[in-house]
Design a protein around this motif. Structure first.
Motif, PDB file in Angstrom:
ATOM      1  N   PHE A  30       0.734  -1.136   0.098  1.00  0.00           N
ATOM      2  CA  PHE A  30       0.105  -0.201  -0.050  1.00  0.00           C
ATOM      3  C   PHE A  30       0.878   1.329  -0.078  1.00  0.00           C
ATOM      4  CE2 PHE A  30      -3.738  -2.151   2.454  1.00  0.00           C
ATOM      5  CZ  PHE A  30      -4.079  -2.778   1.046  1.00  0.00           C
TER       6      PHE A  30
ATOM      7  N   ASP B 245       2.438   1.454  -3.611  1.00  0.00           N
ATOM      8  CA  ASP B 245       1.374   1.639  -4.846  1.00  0.00           C
ATOM      9  C   ASP B 245      -0.193   1.389  -4.206  1.00  0.00           C
ATOM     10  OD1 ASP B 245      -0.176   1.651  -6.909  1.00  0.00           O
ATOM     11  OD2 ASP B 245       0.355  -0.280  -7.796  1.00  0.00           O
ATOM     12  N   HIS B 246      -0.754   2.472  -3.757  1.00  0.00           N
ATOM     13  CA  HIS B 246      -2.047   2.156  -3.168  1.00  0.00           C
ATOM     14  C   HIS B 246      -3.262   2.270  -4.175  1.00  0.00           C
ATOM     15  CE1 HIS B 246      -2.716   6.474  -3.088  1.00  0.00           C
ATOM     16  NE2 HIS B 246      -1.674   6.428  -2.942  1.00  0.00           N
ATOM     17  N   GLU B 247      -2.806   2.808  -5.411  1.00  0.00           N
ATOM     18  CA  GLU B 247      -3.835   3.246  -6.496  1.00  0.00           C
ATOM     19  C   GLU B 247      -4.401   1.793  -7.087  1.00  0.00           C
ATOM     20  OE1 GLU B 247      -4.923   5.710  -6.980  1.00  0.00           O
ATOM     21  OE2 GLU B 247      -3.626   7.216  -5.953  1.00  0.00           O
ATOM     22  N   SER B 248      -3.208   0.699  -6.988  1.00  0.00           N
ATOM     23  CA  SER B 248      -4.191  -0.481  -7.854  1.00  0.00           C
ATOM     24  C   SER B 248      -4.991  -0.927  -7.009  1.00  0.00           C
ATOM     25  CB  SER B 248      -2.859  -1.423  -7.907  1.00  0.00           C
ATOM     26  OG  SER B 248      -1.936  -0.872  -8.695  1.00  0.00           O
TER      27      SER B 248
ATOM     28  N   ARG C 294      -7.183   0.708  -4.823  1.00  0.00           N
ATOM     29  CA  ARG C 294      -8.210   1.470  -4.620  1.00  0.00           C
ATOM     30  C   ARG C 294      -8.899   1.428  -5.989  1.00  0.00           C
ATOM     31  NH1 ARG C 294      -7.648   4.944  -0.550  1.00  0.00           N
ATOM     32  NH2 ARG C 294      -5.597   5.780   0.124  1.00  0.00           N
ATOM     33  N   ALA C 295      -8.219   0.899  -7.123  1.00  0.00           N
ATOM     34  CA  ALA C 295      -9.069   0.806  -8.318  1.00  0.00           C
ATOM     35  C   ALA C 295     -10.061  -0.301  -8.182  1.00  0.00           C
ATOM     36  CB  ALA C 295      -8.012   0.459  -9.393  1.00  0.00           C
TER      37      ALA C 295
ATOM     38  N   ASN D 114     -12.880   0.824  -5.590  1.00  0.00           N
ATOM     39  CA  ASN D 114     -13.581   1.974  -6.512  1.00  0.00           C
ATOM     40  C   ASN D 114     -14.361   1.475  -7.629  1.00  0.00           C
ATOM     41  OD1 ASN D 114     -13.115   3.950  -4.415  1.00  0.00           O
ATOM     42  ND2 ASN D 114     -11.206   4.440  -5.642  1.00  0.00           N
ATOM     43  N   SER D 115     -14.151   0.127  -7.913  1.00  0.00           N
ATOM     44  CA  SER D 115     -15.020  -0.072  -9.148  1.00  0.00           C
ATOM     45  C   SER D 115     -16.451  -0.475  -8.922  1.00  0.00           C
ATOM     46  CB  SER D 115     -14.223  -1.806  -9.719  1.00  0.00           C
ATOM     47  OG  SER D 115     -14.834  -2.741  -8.580  1.00  0.00           O
TER      48      SER D 115
ATOM     49  N   GLU E 294      -0.243   9.398   2.175  1.00  0.00           N
ATOM     50  CA  GLU E 294      -1.683   9.437   1.306  1.00  0.00           C
ATOM     51  C   GLU E 294      -2.347   8.163   1.397  1.00  0.00           C
ATOM     52  OE1 GLU E 294      -1.099  10.186  -2.910  1.00  0.00           O
ATOM     53  OE2 GLU E 294       0.801   8.892  -3.036  1.00  0.00           O
ATOM     54  N   ALA E 295      -1.765   6.955   1.850  1.00  0.00           N
ATOM     55  CA  ALA E 295      -2.542   5.877   2.001  1.00  0.00           C
ATOM     56  C   ALA E 295      -2.880   5.488   3.400  1.00  0.00           C
ATOM     57  CB  ALA E 295      -2.096   4.574   1.196  1.00  0.00           C
TER      58      ALA E 295
ATOM     59  N   TYR F  99      -5.686  -9.511  -6.228  1.00  0.00           N
ATOM     60  CA  TYR F  99      -4.743  -8.770  -5.914  1.00  0.00           C
ATOM     61  C   TYR F  99      -3.845  -9.217  -4.562  1.00  0.00           C
ATOM     62  CZ  TYR F  99      -2.879  -4.424  -3.740  1.00  0.00           C
ATOM     63  OH  TYR F  99      -2.193  -3.594  -3.076  1.00  0.00           O
TER      64      TYR F  99
END
Length: 230
Positions: free
Chosen positions: A132, A135-138, A140-141, A144-145, A172-173, A215
């Motif tokens: 996290f 890379d927390h964006e993966s 979150r994607a 958020n789907s 930020e995470a 994931y």
């Protein structure tokens, strides 16, 4: 889905009666009734397992064995009532490359399906948090789907009130880094549980857990550089 297994009203009603009479004499007198209702749940669990096995590789091979015993372990509990007042069971994913597990809980007014990581060990938790932080964006994607939000709403689980050791409180995470459990839950009304469509809807909910499981499996089977640790 042809020949869908239906959970009858009596399977929920028996649990209500048990909740009001949670003692061994009452239960022993109605053991035959219990076995009839248990059979309904085992048939449902078996049908769900059969369908789920078409889309995932599972260690669990028997729906009957996946259903939890009705007897509570009261050795270390202040609550000495001897019986559970819900039908529950789980399916384990096979091999160390597939992490996470499927759980079902059937109870009048409180039926839900869940998946994820209830008590990750220290090494797994550290690895997840490191991912996290990197890379927390993966992740979150996935959260958020549209499918995830429509099925599960949000990620659930116990969280730290403070910053985990070794991480920046202003990261930020930080909202993700505070999680100690990673759970996703789908709830069902009694009407849906008793519907002929429940098996299909339960299967769909479990299948919608796969991006989350895939994931986490990817994270927990690699190091921070992406090299396999299996």
């Amino acid at each position: 889905m042809k020949n869908s297994v239906v959970i009858p009203q009596s399977s929920l009603d028996f649990l209500l009666q048990l909740k009001e009479n949670n003692n061994k004499p009452w239960f022993d007198e109605r053991k035959s009734e219990y076995l009839v209702e248990l059979n309904h749940i085992q048939n449902f669990a078996d049908a769900l397992l059969k369908e789920l096995s078409k889309t995932d590789v599972l260690e669990t091979q028997s729906g009957k064995k996946s259903v939890y015993r009705i007897y509570r372990d009261i050795r270390f509990s202040k609550d000495k009532t001897p019986f559970k007042t819900f039908w529950g069971g789980s399916y384990t994913r096979a091999t160390s490359a597939r992490r996470g597990g499927y759980y079902f809980h059937i109870e009048k007014g409180n039926t839900f399906l869940a998946g994820g990581f209830w008590g990750p060990n220290a090494a797994d938790l550290k690895r997840i948090r490191s991912e996290f932080a990197h890379d927390h964006e993966s992740f979150r994607a996935i959260l958020n789907s549209k499918t995830f939000k429509n099925t599960f709403g949000t990620l659930q689980g116990e969280q730290l009130k403070t910053t985990p050791k070794g991480f920046d409180p202003d990261h930020e995470a930080i909202d993700l880094l505070r999680y100690k459990q990673f759970l996703i839950i789908k709830r069902f009304s009694d009407d849906k549980v008793l519907s002929p469509l429940f098996l299909e809807q339960a299967l769909e909910a479990f299948k919608n857990m796969r991006p989350f499981f895939d994931y986490m499996s990817g994270v927990l089977s690699t190091d921070i550089n992406g090299a396999s640790v299996l």
